[in-house]
Design a protein around this motif. Sequence first.
Motif, PDB file in Angstrom:
ATOM      1  N   GLY A  77       4.970  11.219  22.922  1.00 60.49           N
ATOM      2  CA  GLY A  77       4.457  10.431  21.859  1.00 60.49           C
ATOM      3  C   GLY A  77       5.300  11.709  21.457  1.00 60.49           C
ATOM      4  N   HIS A  78       4.398  12.704  21.405  1.00 59.34           N
ATOM      5  CA  HIS A  78       4.574  13.900  20.694  1.00 59.34           C
ATOM      6  C   HIS A  78       6.221  14.703  20.718  1.00 59.34           C
ATOM      7  N   VAL A  79       6.179  14.279  22.005  1.00 57.05           N
ATOM      8  CA  VAL A  79       7.405  14.843  22.886  1.00 57.05           C
ATOM      9  C   VAL A  79       8.922  14.490  22.204  1.00 57.05           C
ATOM     10  N   ALA A  80       8.438  13.190  21.907  1.00 55.82           N
ATOM     11  CA  ALA A  80       9.820  11.725  21.766  1.00 55.82           C
ATOM     12  C   ALA A  80      10.161  12.316  20.089  1.00 55.82           C
TER      13      ALA A  80
ATOM     14  N   LYS B  54      15.864   7.008  27.010  1.00 62.12           N
ATOM     15  CA  LYS B  54      16.651   5.751  27.334  1.00 62.12           C
ATOM     16  C   LYS B  54      17.252   6.422  28.508  1.00 62.12           C
ATOM     17  N   GLU B  55      18.187   7.283  29.030  1.00 62.71           N
ATOM     18  CA  GLU B  55      18.791   8.226  30.158  1.00 62.71           C
ATOM     19  C   GLU B  55      18.035   8.344  31.327  1.00 62.71           C
TER      20      GLU B  55
ATOM     21  N   LYS C  75      11.327   0.945  24.819  1.00 67.87           N
ATOM     22  CA  LYS C  75      11.255   0.155  23.980  1.00 67.87           C
ATOM     23  C   LYS C  75      10.431   1.362  22.919  1.00 67.87           C
ATOM     24  N   ASN C  76      10.787   1.823  21.794  1.00 65.03           N
ATOM     25  CA  ASN C  76      10.141   2.668  20.884  1.00 65.03           C
ATOM     26  C   ASN C  76       9.446   1.657  20.211  1.00 65.03           C
TER      27      ASN C  76
ATOM     28  N   GLU D 130      16.438   8.126  16.938  1.00 63.27           N
ATOM     29  CA  GLU D 130      16.638   8.355  18.713  1.00 63.27           C
ATOM     30  C   GLU D 130      17.406   9.607  19.218  1.00 63.27           C
ATOM     31  N   LYS D 131      17.761  10.374  17.874  1.00 62.85           N
ATOM     32  CA  LYS D 131      18.029  11.856  18.371  1.00 62.85           C
ATOM     33  C   LYS D 131      16.962  12.939  18.201  1.00 62.85           C
ATOM     34  N   GLY D 132      16.408  12.459  17.503  1.00 65.62           N
ATOM     35  CA  GLY D 132      15.345  14.164  18.057  1.00 65.62           C
ATOM     36  C   GLY D 132      14.942  14.430  15.933  1.00 65.62           C
ATOM     37  N   ASN D 133      14.456  15.266  16.463  1.00 66.05           N
ATOM     38  CA  ASN D 133      14.524  16.500  15.542  1.00 66.05           C
ATOM     39  C   ASN D 133      14.579  17.451  15.269  1.00 66.05           C
ATOM     40  N   LEU D 134      16.382  17.506  14.978  1.00 66.52           N
ATOM     41  CA  LEU D 134      16.629  18.459  14.898  1.00 66.52           C
ATOM     42  C   LEU D 134      17.353  19.647  14.566  1.00 66.52           C
TER      43      LEU D 134
END
Length: 349
Positions: free
Chosen positions: A183-186, A195-196, A232-233, A241-245
């Motif tokens: 979770g933290h990494v995501a 997903k990939e 599933k998120n 989906e893209k994370g912390n840019l």
Amino acid sequence: MDRLQEIKDTLKNYKGETIRFMEVCGTHTAAISENGIPGMLSDNIKLISGPGCPVCVTVTAVIDRLTELSMEENTTVLTFGDLIRVKGSKYSLADARALGGSVEMLYSPMDAIRLALEHKDRNYVFAAIGFETTTPVYAMVLEEAIKRDVHNLKLLTSLKTMPQVIRWVCKNTNNVDGFIAPGHVAVVTGSDVFKELSEETGIPFVVTGFEGPQLLAAIYALTGMKDKAGIKNLYRSVVTEKGNLEAKEAVDKFFEPCDASWRGMGLIPGSGMRLKSEYAAYDAGSYGLDEDHMPPGCSCARVLTGEIAPNECPLFGKTCTPEDAHGACMVSTEGSCYNYYISGRTSKN
């Protein structure tokens, strides 16, 4: 009947073929034990811990380098938490301090900047250990060091990334039917990374938080996804989906991908992050730290890949306990051996 109770009943009464789910986050490992999740599951649902504890996967060569630095004149090693008790090939940082080495524990990364500014005649080495979650923290420290013209602070890096090690686990084991994604990494990477991975491996992933009901919901979701690729998120409040840019940009400024050595797994291509060459002046000798010497009889390598449960290690609970740990998995509060030990968990789940 409320939804949570329905989930609990379904998981407890599951009678299908045996399924094995791996969590690859040390905080999930701890939360699973703290919430008594294994006891809520059918005997046919097995939970196994993967290589998600940063301290646990740090090879002994890194510890050895840090202990050597702590013994150098006018040098202090700075570290967080559990790393201080992890043994290298001979000593831990705690041992080195007892022998006269200079080691200090930090509670905030900015303490490293403060100490370097307060003691400009002393050299500081910050043990930069972690995954995608903490790498932005070290980027922030470097940004501040450059901004404030700090030259007596360096990093000894052992920074790792999740996607490649999960690929390694899938390639080298065949005992995982689903992943509880970290979770933290995501939060940083975004859910698309998993997903990939799911599309590549054919194994389902569920991103979730750290509360008991969240973990049960993730296990329930994976139970219904067996043999189906997909993600599933269930942690949408913080994971996109893209994370912390912004965090990704900070990391990209200072770090670049590299091969990295993992405890018990060896060198995994593209699974680490190192300082870019233009910031080499801030590196304390991180390159080439690949050797790993496991204590005799220690089964950390097999535990980290889910090949065996922690209490199947011959040292578990005998010569290896949290008070006198042989392997890193028993040292860290996020380690699977530590959590098995303190919860009295059996290999059933």
